[in-house]
Motif scaffolding. Sequence first.
Motif, PDB file in Angstrom:
ATOM      1  N   GLU A  70      11.141 -98.906  35.415  1.00  0.00           N
ATOM      2  CA  GLU A  70      10.121 -98.444  36.350  1.00  0.00           C
ATOM      3  C   GLU A  70      10.758 -97.783  37.576  1.00  0.00           C
ATOM      4  O   GLU A  70      10.293 -96.735  38.036  1.00  0.00           O
ATOM      5  CB  GLU A  70       9.235 -99.616  36.772  1.00  0.00           C
ATOM      6  N   PHE A 115       5.556 -94.017  23.459  1.00  0.00           N
ATOM      7  CA  PHE A 115       4.954 -94.844  22.412  1.00  0.00           C
ATOM      8  C   PHE A 115       5.244 -96.327  22.640  1.00  0.00           C
ATOM      9  O   PHE A 115       5.103 -97.132  21.732  1.00  0.00           O
ATOM     10  CB  PHE A 115       5.442 -94.381  21.038  1.00  0.00           C
ATOM     11  N   ARG A 137      -3.252 -94.781  31.264  1.00  0.00           N
ATOM     12  CA  ARG A 137      -3.456 -95.681  32.400  1.00  0.00           C
ATOM     13  C   ARG A 137      -2.140 -96.389  32.734  1.00  0.00           C
ATOM     14  O   ARG A 137      -1.779 -96.524  33.903  1.00  0.00           O
ATOM     15  CB  ARG A 137      -4.506 -96.705  31.966  1.00  0.00           C
ATOM     16  N   GLU A 138      -1.410 -96.832  31.711  1.00  0.00           N
ATOM     17  CA  GLU A 138      -0.161 -97.553  31.963  1.00  0.00           C
ATOM     18  C   GLU A 138       0.899 -96.654  32.582  1.00  0.00           C
ATOM     19  O   GLU A 138       1.709 -97.107  33.387  1.00  0.00           O
ATOM     20  CB  GLU A 138       0.375 -98.189  30.675  1.00  0.00           C
ATOM     21  N   VAL A 139       0.927 -95.387  32.181  1.00  0.00           N
ATOM     22  CA  VAL A 139       1.890 -94.470  32.814  1.00  0.00           C
ATOM     23  C   VAL A 139       1.566 -94.374  34.301  1.00  0.00           C
ATOM     24  O   VAL A 139       2.449 -94.463  35.159  1.00  0.00           O
ATOM     25  CB  VAL A 139       1.865 -93.068  32.164  1.00  0.00           C
ATOM     26  N   LEU A 188      -3.167 -88.556  19.921  1.00  0.00           N
ATOM     27  CA  LEU A 188      -2.981 -88.761  18.482  1.00  0.00           C
ATOM     28  C   LEU A 188      -4.211 -89.309  17.793  1.00  0.00           C
ATOM     29  O   LEU A 188      -4.325 -89.247  16.565  1.00  0.00           O
ATOM     30  CB  LEU A 188      -1.730 -89.586  18.232  1.00  0.00           C
ATOM     31  N   PHE A 222      -2.916 -96.059  27.336  1.00  0.00           N
ATOM     32  CA  PHE A 222      -1.514 -95.696  27.544  1.00  0.00           C
ATOM     33  C   PHE A 222      -1.352 -94.765  28.745  1.00  0.00           C
ATOM     34  O   PHE A 222      -0.420 -94.877  29.529  1.00  0.00           O
ATOM     35  CB  PHE A 222      -0.931 -95.064  26.282  1.00  0.00           C
ATOM     36  N   HIS A 272       3.636-104.816  33.406  1.00  0.00           N
ATOM     37  CA  HIS A 272       2.787-104.690  34.597  1.00  0.00           C
ATOM     38  C   HIS A 272       1.904-105.918  34.802  1.00  0.00           C
ATOM     39  O   HIS A 272       1.598-106.300  35.919  1.00  0.00           O
ATOM     40  CB  HIS A 272       1.885-103.445  34.496  1.00  0.00           C
ATOM     41  N   TYR A 313       1.305 -86.201  22.885  1.00  0.00           N
ATOM     42  CA  TYR A 313       1.662 -87.596  22.585  1.00  0.00           C
ATOM     43  C   TYR A 313       0.521 -88.573  22.880  1.00  0.00           C
ATOM     44  O   TYR A 313       0.505 -89.678  22.346  1.00  0.00           O
ATOM     45  CB  TYR A 313       2.893 -88.034  23.378  1.00  0.00           C
ATOM     46  N   PHE A 314      -0.380 -88.208  23.753  1.00  0.00           N
ATOM     47  CA  PHE A 314      -1.489 -89.103  24.081  1.00  0.00           C
ATOM     48  C   PHE A 314      -2.795 -88.635  23.427  1.00  0.00           C
ATOM     49  O   PHE A 314      -3.870 -89.035  23.832  1.00  0.00           O
ATOM     50  CB  PHE A 314      -1.638 -89.215  25.600  1.00  0.00           C
ATOM     51  N   ARG A 360       0.068 -96.556  36.157  1.00  0.00           N
ATOM     52  CA  ARG A 360       0.443 -97.819  36.813  1.00  0.00           C
ATOM     53  C   ARG A 360       1.958 -97.900  37.006  1.00  0.00           C
ATOM     54  O   ARG A 360       2.432 -98.434  38.012  1.00  0.00           O
ATOM     55  CB  ARG A 360      -0.031 -99.016  35.970  1.00  0.00           C
ATOM     56  N   THR A 361       2.696 -97.366  36.051  1.00  0.00           N
ATOM     57  CA  THR A 361       4.161 -97.358  36.193  1.00  0.00           C
ATOM     58  C   THR A 361       4.556 -96.617  37.468  1.00  0.00           C
ATOM     59  O   THR A 361       5.523 -96.978  38.138  1.00  0.00           O
ATOM     60  CB  THR A 361       4.813 -96.679  34.964  1.00  0.00           C
ATOM     61  N   LEU A 385       3.989 -98.027  25.466  1.00  0.00           N
ATOM     62  CA  LEU A 385       3.227 -98.399  26.655  1.00  0.00           C
ATOM     63  C   LEU A 385       2.556 -99.756  26.550  1.00  0.00           C
ATOM     64  O   LEU A 385       2.164-100.332  27.559  1.00  0.00           O
ATOM     65  CB  LEU A 385       2.266 -97.275  27.034  1.00  0.00           C
TER      66      LEU A 385
END
Lengths: 455, 455
Positions: B374, B421, A174-176, A423, A172, B430, A420-421, A178-179, B423
Amino acid sequence: MAQIPYKIYLDESELPRAWYNLRADMVNKPAPLLNPGTLKPMQAEELAPVFCEELIRQELDNDTAYFEIPQEILDFYQMYRPSPLVRAYFLEKALGTPAKIYYKFEGNNTSGSHKLNSAIAQAYYAKKQGLAGVTTETGAGQWGTALSMACSYFDLDCKVYMVKVSYEQKPFRREVMRTYGASVTPSPSLTTEIGKKILNEHPGTTGSLGCAISEAVEVATKTPGYRYVLGSVLNQVLLHQSVIGLETEAALKKYDIKPDIIIGCAGGGSNLGGLIAPFMRDKIRGKLDCRIIAVEPKSCPSFTRGTYAYDFCDTGMVCPLAKMYTLGSSFIPSPNHAGGLRYHGMSSILSQLYDDGYLEATSVGQVEVFQAAEQFARVEGILPAPESSHAIRVAIDEAIRCRESGEEKTIVFGLTGTGYFDLVAYEKFHDGKMEDQIPTDAELEASLKNLPRVE
Amino acid sequence: MAQIPYKIYLDESELPRAWYNLRADMVNKPAPLLNPGTLKPMQAEELAPVFCEELIRQELDNDTAYFEIPQEILDFYQMYRPSPLVRAYFLEKALGTPAKIYYKFEGNNTSGSHKLNSAIAQAYYAKKQGLAGVTTETGAGQWGTALSMACSYFDLDCKVYMVKVSYEQKPFRREVMRTYGASVTPSPSLTTEIGKKILNEHPGTTGSLGCAISEAVEVATKTPGYRYVLGSVLNQVLLHQSVIGLETEAALKKYDIKPDIIIGCAGGGSNLGGLIAPFMRDKIRGKLDCRIIAVEPKSCPSFTRGTYAYDFCDTGMVCPLAKMYTLGSSFIPSPNHAGGLRYHGMSSILSQLYDDGYLEATSVGQVEVFQAAEQFARVEGILPAPESSHAIRVAIDEAIRCRESGEEKTIVFGLTGTGYFDLVAYEKFHDGKMEDQIPTDAELEASLKNLPRVE
């Protein structure tokens, strides 16, 4: 509820317009970075292939007390600053303490922590220098996320080397990144010589921060128009993070509040160094009688069980040597979930202040940290990061001491971010599967044997 | 940057001290809930076994314009309210639009959304009634998280039935709820008769919101000292959520700003109904000339392709009938990631306003929503929830229209929450694996065949 509001806001006129450089007021200056080959103090020109020019100037300047914050950075700070200074009325009530507890909350931005304060500054100076992009490493991912946001804002390319085990376990984060347009590469990778070498020697490795640093530095120095940036430990980072302390000072002054105890978690020292900067200045000048406490995990106790000596900043031993409280660059902390506190060393500035007796340090176990985190979340409504919860633990302990002694102390602590990351760690805690792994004396002795020899 | 600050703060004296009940000003009142057996309007005593007394009073009251907010709730609101009204200077600049864009950001609390505004109210009235606990269902988890926080604050037991597929796919949401002391049960479960029945008939089912509602209602009505609470759709929820609109109104008035367009995403209607409440009042009274737009996903288009009729609120058909724009209670939306917008019906209040022409509605596709998300994240620094991003999409489209026409319209939209939450959905976006699944006319016709017959 009371005269002092739950959150103390600052007007625009009260916001800091310059960062404060604590080194200018230190009695003993932090020891300089050394060239690992010559063992002589690093000069600006030696650092230039790795770091941005203006940041090198900030890194090496022990005398200038204030650095004006460029307007472009002030504009960005508007997005999420000033961060609130919160009076923990609900926590005080739950603890039944006469202590007055305040926390400076840095988690109300998408990166989830204070890291953004320095990320935006470093991205700004990179852009100003006309660079195409920057490289960095990230472990838990807070720094990488913050840098991605900052680079996106200034339209800079951002290459993040993320420790492979985190890359896989924290998709997750990582996805932030990438966003925000960053490229995220699991480290070790085949994109660098050092990565290839390590993968060749240890085909199954899940990576380490030290290896990720080495890859990021290699790419920065080999790619035209790129430099390497770092989210903690360095003097420049503490300089940028002083915005935390300056805002805290302004908010407290607004209500004529004097802190008796200031508490912050300490990994590399970026948050603690920023939070305490103006208060430490007053303490050094004899104008403030205040305890200042660094909190570290028992699993990675640089201050409380380390040695004050020159050491490598990275496991790969390619970076300059820094004098600091260290557990040895080969020290591998147990998988403590406070990823941001798993660094073997400590900021040179904080190390010197600790050695000079201005700063106290204490270490706490992981289970008691999560107990404090859960207690805090339930009454104050914020789910704290494991790193931040180290400070919460000690703040609660001090407040309980006040309940026992009847003292109305004013306690201020830094709440660096949200959980939040994190958990998976909370889940382990709830399931009773969390435990502390404290290094033995023998282990520490072994990792300290590898310190470089500096006269 | 300009005269109007990036964030408009409210002083304590400017904060709402009463909720506003839009029904009091509606020309045509929303249709009453009907008893599914007798098809007659539900009376308070019929609702008493399911809902808290005071909440029933609020639910049925179409006349009282203001309900004073109890001090205990105002105290809790202090933790995270007022939420900021942000001027989207960075977004305006990126779009090159003369439009002035504002957003009311409800995501700066650990539940991550506006749901907490009603959760704390419902928990308060449950506690005041002397109850031991409450039950509810949750899909994506925002409501369950908010209710867990609220119950923890008032020391109430909280039993959450979480749709099994979400329980398994969103373990982090579950852990936040556990941190706040809630018990979270995957639904269908063996803890209820209806759960056992469904598991017996469909052994491999991954659950549904309708089934989770049925389980939560069963436990509430069978357990002494428990009631059932709900996070959207109901009139009482829109009443509590009016705090969003009232704060927005106060912030705009402070700088003498009149909105031309107000935009909110709409699932069950809790956020939209709250945001627009005072503006709709002025529009009804002819004092405000303003477009008010509901945005829904193309995959679940209650307003734009549904029918205005009495329907069941739950798939299990045990709850009262509500008159609303509906796709039919048997409608199963495609796996759109905006879990909060996957409800087959819509608040009765908003349905009546839409039918009366006070409210517009539009539907947007998932990919274009994530493109807007995005773009917004990169310039405004906030990672938005997929639900909220529906409003962002339409706000951006309207701002682009202003660029083309040269109009300096003032656009206000609701940013209901953060996407920390969500992602997995961002990852799909992506990776180019996201697609819209739009129901065919035949599918809608089929699900609308099952509407109950009410004269």
